[in-house]
Design a protein around this motif. Structure first.
Motif, PDB file in Angstrom:
ATOM      1  N   GLY A  21       0.801  -1.209   0.000  1.00 54.00           N
ATOM      2  CA  GLY A  21       0.000   0.000   0.000  1.00 54.00           C
ATOM      3  C   GLY A  21       0.841   1.269   0.000  1.00 54.00           C
ATOM      4  N   ALA A  22       2.085   1.171   0.390  1.00 56.93           N
ATOM      5  CA  ALA A  22       2.919   2.370   0.534  1.00 56.93           C
ATOM      6  C   ALA A  22       4.250   2.250  -0.196  1.00 56.93           C
ATOM      7  CB  ALA A  22       3.180   2.644   2.013  1.00 56.93           C
ATOM      8  N   ALA A  23       4.359   1.275  -1.081  1.00 56.46           N
ATOM      9  CA  ALA A  23       5.612   1.138  -1.829  1.00 56.46           C
ATOM     10  C   ALA A  23       5.301   0.816  -3.283  1.00 56.46           C
ATOM     11  CB  ALA A  23       6.489   0.050  -1.232  1.00 56.46           C
ATOM     12  N   ARG A  24       6.108   1.362  -4.165  1.00 51.34           N
ATOM     13  CA  ARG A  24       5.816   1.252  -5.591  1.00 51.34           C
ATOM     14  C   ARG A  24       7.117   0.965  -6.332  1.00 51.34           C
ATOM     15  NH1 ARG A  24       4.207   6.456  -9.270  1.00 51.34           N
ATOM     16  NH2 ARG A  24       2.842   5.437 -10.809  1.00 51.34           N
ATOM     17  N   THR A  25       7.042   0.019  -7.273  1.00 54.92           N
ATOM     18  CA  THR A  25       8.173  -0.231  -8.149  1.00 54.92           C
ATOM     19  C   THR A  25       8.027   0.616  -9.405  1.00 54.92           C
ATOM     20  OG1 THR A  25       8.665  -2.443  -7.339  1.00 54.92           O
ATOM     21  CG2 THR A  25       9.303  -1.964  -9.612  1.00 54.92           C
ATOM     22  N   LEU A  26       9.085   1.330  -9.739  1.00 56.22           N
ATOM     23  CA  LEU A  26       9.099   2.238 -10.874  1.00 56.22           C
ATOM     24  C   LEU A  26      10.083   1.697 -11.904  1.00 56.22           C
ATOM     25  CD1 LEU A  26       9.538   5.446  -8.711  1.00 56.22           C
ATOM     26  CD2 LEU A  26       7.395   4.652  -9.722  1.00 56.22           C
ATOM     27  N   VAL A  27       9.632   1.553 -13.149  1.00 60.39           N
ATOM     28  CA  VAL A  27      10.511   1.079 -14.213  1.00 60.39           C
ATOM     29  C   VAL A  27      10.850   2.272 -15.098  1.00 60.39           C
ATOM     30  CG1 VAL A  27      10.843  -0.596 -16.064  1.00 60.39           C
ATOM     31  CG2 VAL A  27       9.290  -1.133 -14.145  1.00 60.39           C
ATOM     32  N   PHE A  28      12.110   2.654 -15.109  1.00 60.57           N
ATOM     33  CA  PHE A  28      12.560   3.797 -15.908  1.00 60.57           C
ATOM     34  C   PHE A  28      13.323   3.319 -17.137  1.00 60.57           C
ATOM     35  CE2 PHE A  28      12.262   5.763 -11.667  1.00 60.57           C
ATOM     36  CZ  PHE A  28      11.525   6.895 -11.971  1.00 60.57           C
ATOM     37  N   LYS A  29      13.086   4.028 -18.227  1.00 68.68           N
ATOM     38  CA  LYS A  29      13.898   3.824 -19.429  1.00 68.68           C
ATOM     39  C   LYS A  29      14.926   4.947 -19.448  1.00 68.68           C
ATOM     40  CE  LYS A  29      13.332   3.172 -24.459  1.00 68.68           C
ATOM     41  NZ  LYS A  29      13.991   1.851 -24.509  1.00 68.68           N
ATOM     42  N   ILE A  30      16.202   4.570 -19.442  1.00 68.56           N
ATOM     43  CA  ILE A  30      17.278   5.552 -19.325  1.00 68.56           C
ATOM     44  C   ILE A  30      18.241   5.366 -20.489  1.00 68.56           C
ATOM     45  CG2 ILE A  30      19.001   6.569 -17.789  1.00 68.56           C
ATOM     46  CD1 ILE A  30      17.737   5.021 -15.466  1.00 68.56           C
ATOM     47  N   PRO A  31      18.028   6.104 -21.596  1.00 67.93           N
ATOM     48  CA  PRO A  31      18.925   5.948 -22.750  1.00 67.93           C
ATOM     49  C   PRO A  31      20.377   6.167 -22.333  1.00 67.93           C
ATOM     50  CG  PRO A  31      17.017   7.289 -23.333  1.00 67.93           C
ATOM     51  CD  PRO A  31      16.966   7.091 -21.846  1.00 67.93           C
ATOM     52  N   GLY A  32      21.251   5.262 -22.767  1.00 65.75           N
ATOM     53  CA  GLY A  32      22.663   5.381 -22.454  1.00 65.75           C
ATOM     54  C   GLY A  32      23.062   4.727 -21.147  1.00 65.75           C
ATOM     55  N   TRP A  33      22.107   4.057 -20.475  1.00 62.99           N
ATOM     56  CA  TRP A  33      22.429   3.428 -19.194  1.00 62.99           C
ATOM     57  C   TRP A  33      23.578   2.433 -19.381  1.00 62.99           C
ATOM     58  CZ3 TRP A  33      21.879   4.440 -14.347  1.00 62.99           C
ATOM     59  CH2 TRP A  33      22.094   3.443 -13.390  1.00 62.99           C
ATOM     60  N   PRO A  34      24.633   2.554 -18.568  1.00 61.17           N
ATOM     61  CA  PRO A  34      25.814   1.710 -18.781  1.00 61.17           C
ATOM     62  C   PRO A  34      25.728   0.319 -18.169  1.00 61.17           C
ATOM     63  CG  PRO A  34      26.217   3.266 -17.004  1.00 61.17           C
ATOM     64  CD  PRO A  34      24.832   3.558 -17.513  1.00 61.17           C
ATOM     65  N   GLY A  35      24.606  -0.011 -17.508  1.00 57.65           N
ATOM     66  CA  GLY A  35      24.525  -1.276 -16.780  1.00 57.65           C
ATOM     67  C   GLY A  35      24.991  -1.070 -15.355  1.00 57.65           C
ATOM     68  N   GLU A  80       9.982  14.460   1.135  1.00 57.16           N
ATOM     69  CA  GLU A  80       9.861  15.439   0.070  1.00 57.16           C
ATOM     70  C   GLU A  80       9.802  14.778  -1.303  1.00 57.16           C
ATOM     71  OE1 GLU A  80      13.241  18.034  -0.505  1.00 57.16           O
ATOM     72  OE2 GLU A  80      11.950  19.617  -1.281  1.00 57.16           O
ATOM     73  N   VAL A  81      10.515  13.665  -1.443  1.00 56.57           N
ATOM     74  CA  VAL A  81      10.650  13.034  -2.754  1.00 56.57           C
ATOM     75  C   VAL A  81       9.819  11.762  -2.875  1.00 56.57           C
ATOM     76  CG1 VAL A  81      12.307  11.881  -4.282  1.00 56.57           C
ATOM     77  CG2 VAL A  81      12.900  14.073  -3.215  1.00 56.57           C
ATOM     78  N   SER A  82       9.862  10.896  -1.841  1.00 53.51           N
ATOM     79  CA  SER A  82       9.202   9.599  -1.991  1.00 53.51           C
ATOM     80  C   SER A  82       7.691   9.715  -2.204  1.00 53.51           C
ATOM     81  CB  SER A  82       9.536   8.669  -0.824  1.00 53.51           C
ATOM     82  OG  SER A  82       9.055   9.179   0.397  1.00 53.51           O
ATOM     83  N   PRO A  83       6.964  10.642  -1.540  1.00 50.70           N
ATOM     84  CA  PRO A  83       5.530  10.728  -1.843  1.00 50.70           C
ATOM     85  C   PRO A  83       5.261  11.106  -3.304  1.00 50.70           C
ATOM     86  CG  PRO A  83       6.030  11.848   0.214  1.00 50.70           C
ATOM     87  CD  PRO A  83       7.354  11.532  -0.439  1.00 50.70           C
ATOM     88  N   TYR A  84       6.146  11.913  -3.870  1.00 50.07           N
ATOM     89  CA  TYR A  84       5.996  12.261  -5.289  1.00 50.07           C
ATOM     90  C   TYR A  84       6.204  11.024  -6.166  1.00 50.07           C
ATOM     91  CZ  TYR A  84       6.888  14.259  -9.866  1.00 50.07           C
ATOM     92  OH  TYR A  84       6.841  14.524 -11.206  1.00 50.07           O
ATOM     93  N   LEU A  85       7.259  10.274  -5.875  1.00 49.97           N
ATOM     94  CA  LEU A  85       7.560   9.098  -6.702  1.00 49.97           C
ATOM     95  C   LEU A  85       6.496   8.017  -6.550  1.00 49.97           C
ATOM     96  CD1 LEU A  85      11.435   8.778  -6.145  1.00 49.97           C
ATOM     97  CD2 LEU A  85      10.244   9.754  -8.126  1.00 49.97           C
ATOM     98  N   VAL A  86       5.924   7.887  -5.350  1.00 55.25           N
ATOM     99  CA  VAL A  86       4.963   6.811  -5.104  1.00 55.25           C
ATOM    100  C   VAL A  86       3.555   7.212  -5.540  1.00 55.25           C
ATOM    101  CG1 VAL A  86       3.885   5.398  -3.290  1.00 55.25           C
ATOM    102  CG2 VAL A  86       6.347   5.808  -3.253  1.00 55.25           C
ATOM    103  N   GLU A  87       3.198   8.493  -5.350  1.00 63.05           N
ATOM    104  CA  GLU A  87       1.794   8.866  -5.551  1.00 63.05           C
ATOM    105  C   GLU A  87       1.533   9.751  -6.769  1.00 63.05           C
ATOM    106  OE1 GLU A  87       0.902  10.738  -1.849  1.00 63.05           O
ATOM    107  OE2 GLU A  87       0.799   8.837  -0.745  1.00 63.05           O
TER     108      GLU A  87
END
Lengths: 246, 199
Positions: A21-35, A80-87
């Motif tokens: 209920g309070a945690a979220r997995t975020l999948v980002f596409k990051i061009p140039g990601w080096p691994g 400051e940041v996690s509520p934005y990323l989760v909600e």
């Protein structure tokens, strides 16, 4: 140091799923990601319309997969940041990400030592990256995960760990609940004890690499127990997060 | 300026506080360590300074406490982004400890109980910039925060302020420490945002 500066990269959210209920997995596409290596983290930078920006560090949850990087973020009340990323953040939105960072709390599939993972709460995230990297490499190194959460609803990745993927052969998972247990669960609710790590960890004679991640108090307790059980402090790697009263 | 994150507003800006770039203010005192917290006994505790010519200067716990102390109030900046302002410490200035040490070395490698190391130019330890501290906020320094004694060198990111400090080796050549060989910046000036190698 002549090393090249790690660049900030634009990262677009391409998928998201709730872990609890309070945690979220975020999948980002990051061009140039080096691994990256399992256990490393990234810095996430958010910028408001007036130019104000702020950064936080988050562990990577996924094994290397091209330009896709997964984070699992726990919503910290009053953060400051996690509520934005989760909600707030929606698929298609962009943030900036820099990384990967960290060369100590990492597991390499080439390592042949047994591994003990001890996670408390959202401290499971970098440990899950190690489990996924092992699966991806079809690794046979024996892994044990001891995962402490408040109650069953707080588990991250529950379905994936329950599935018993054939590639996960040799991975043992033990859940510890600190507040509430499922019906019929043999262990009463309570914090991590010597008996838990003695039962579900590796004997110190096996010289496992131990990775402990979670809130400060949890990590202090787990590391102290591992030392008391005879593990060499140099093979106990820790990652602590969250505020502490001390 | 980076890309705008849609709908992100952030905390109300506190115009009165100037923080290094990329840092945010915290009132907690988070703990960061790479391994278990070592338990260090005071009866066998010692602090040593080894020079590049092989001379050793040694202090016991009692001897450290008997040296003139200072009570610096300083701002802390951790590479993991938090800053904590106005923290009060008690300890012995490195200027006092270095008083009788003859050296022409330019570099220092700080080492700790538990095996941690960190490096910095010797001049960053002198002229009122660094202390061996044993009290935080009027209390003896807790083990999780580096007690019984930690280096405090607050003008650099906090990983340079080695917890559980045991000694300093003075060297003619720079010798990167624990985090400095694990991807972090060799010098670590928060005001220049020197977090990682290449910054």
């Amino acid at each position: 140091m002549s090393a090249q500066r790690t660049a900030w990269r634009d990262a677009r959210l391409v998928a998201a799923r709730a872990e609890t209920g309070a945690a979220r997995t975020l999948v980002f596409k990051i061009p140039g990601w080096p691994g990256h290596l399992a256990g490393q983290h990234v810095d996430v930078r958010l910028t408001a319309e007036d130019g104000y920006s702020t950064q936080r560090s988050y562990s990577i949850a996924s094994a290397t997969d091209g330009d896709l990087v997964e984070l699992t973020v726990q919503n910290v009340p009053d953060g400051e940041v996690s509520p934005y990323l989760v909600e707030v953040l929606e698929v298609g939105d962009e943030v900036e990400i820099r990384g990967p960072v960290g060369g100590w709390f990492v597991w390499r599939p080439s390592s042949e030592r047994p591994v003990l993972l001890v996670g408390g709460g959202s401290g499971i995230v970098p440990l899950m990256a190690m489990i996924r990297a092992r699966r991806q490499a079809a690794g046979r190194t024996p892994f044990r995960l001891v995962y402490s959460v408040r109650e069953p609803g707080q588990r991250f990745y529950a379905g994936e760990l329950r599935r018993h993927d054939p590639a996960d052969a040799g991975l043992d998972v033990a859940y510890l609940y600190t507040r509430a247990v499922p019906d019929g669960w043999p262990r009463p609710a309570g914090r991590l004890t010597v008996a838990d790590l003695n039962t579900h960890g590796w004997p110190a004679d096996f010289e496992p690499d131990c990775y402990v991640c979670g809130p400060t108090g949890f990590v202090e307790t787990a590391a102290d127990i591992l030392i008391a059980l005879g593990h060499d402090p140099r093979r106990i790697r820790t990652e602590r997060f969250g505020p502490t009263g001390g | 300026m980076g890309i705008i994150s849609r709908g992100f507003r952030g905390r109300p800006r506190d115009e009165g506080v100037k923080l290094p770039p990329g840092q945010y203010l915290t009132h907690d005192f988070p703990v960061l360590s790479a391994g278990p917290t070592p338990r260090v006994r005071l009866d066998t505790w010692e602090f040593t300074i080894d020079t590049e010519t092989g001379q050793t200067h040694r202090w016991t716990w009692r001897q450290l406490l008997d040296l003139p102390s200072e009570t610096p109030t300083v701002d802390l900046h951790c590479v993991t982004k938090w800053s904590k302002l106005g923290t009060s410490w008690k300890g012995v200035s490195l200027d006092v400890l270095m008083e009788d040490v003859e050296t022409t070395a330019e570099y220092a490698l700080v080492y700790s109980y538990g095996g941690y190391t960190t490096n910095l130019p010797l001049q960053d330890l002198l002229d009122g910039q660094a202390w061996i501290t044993y009290e935080y906020d009027g209390e003896e320094l807790a083990p999780a925060h580096g007690g019984p004694a930690r280096l405090l060198v607050p003008h650099l990111y906090l990983w340079k302020s080695a917890k559980w400090v045991r000694g300093i080796r003075l060297l003619n050549e720079d010798w990167p420490g624990f985090w400095e060989t694990a991807g972090y910046h060799n010098y670590g000036d928060p005001w220049r945002e020197q977090r990682y190698q290449g910054d």
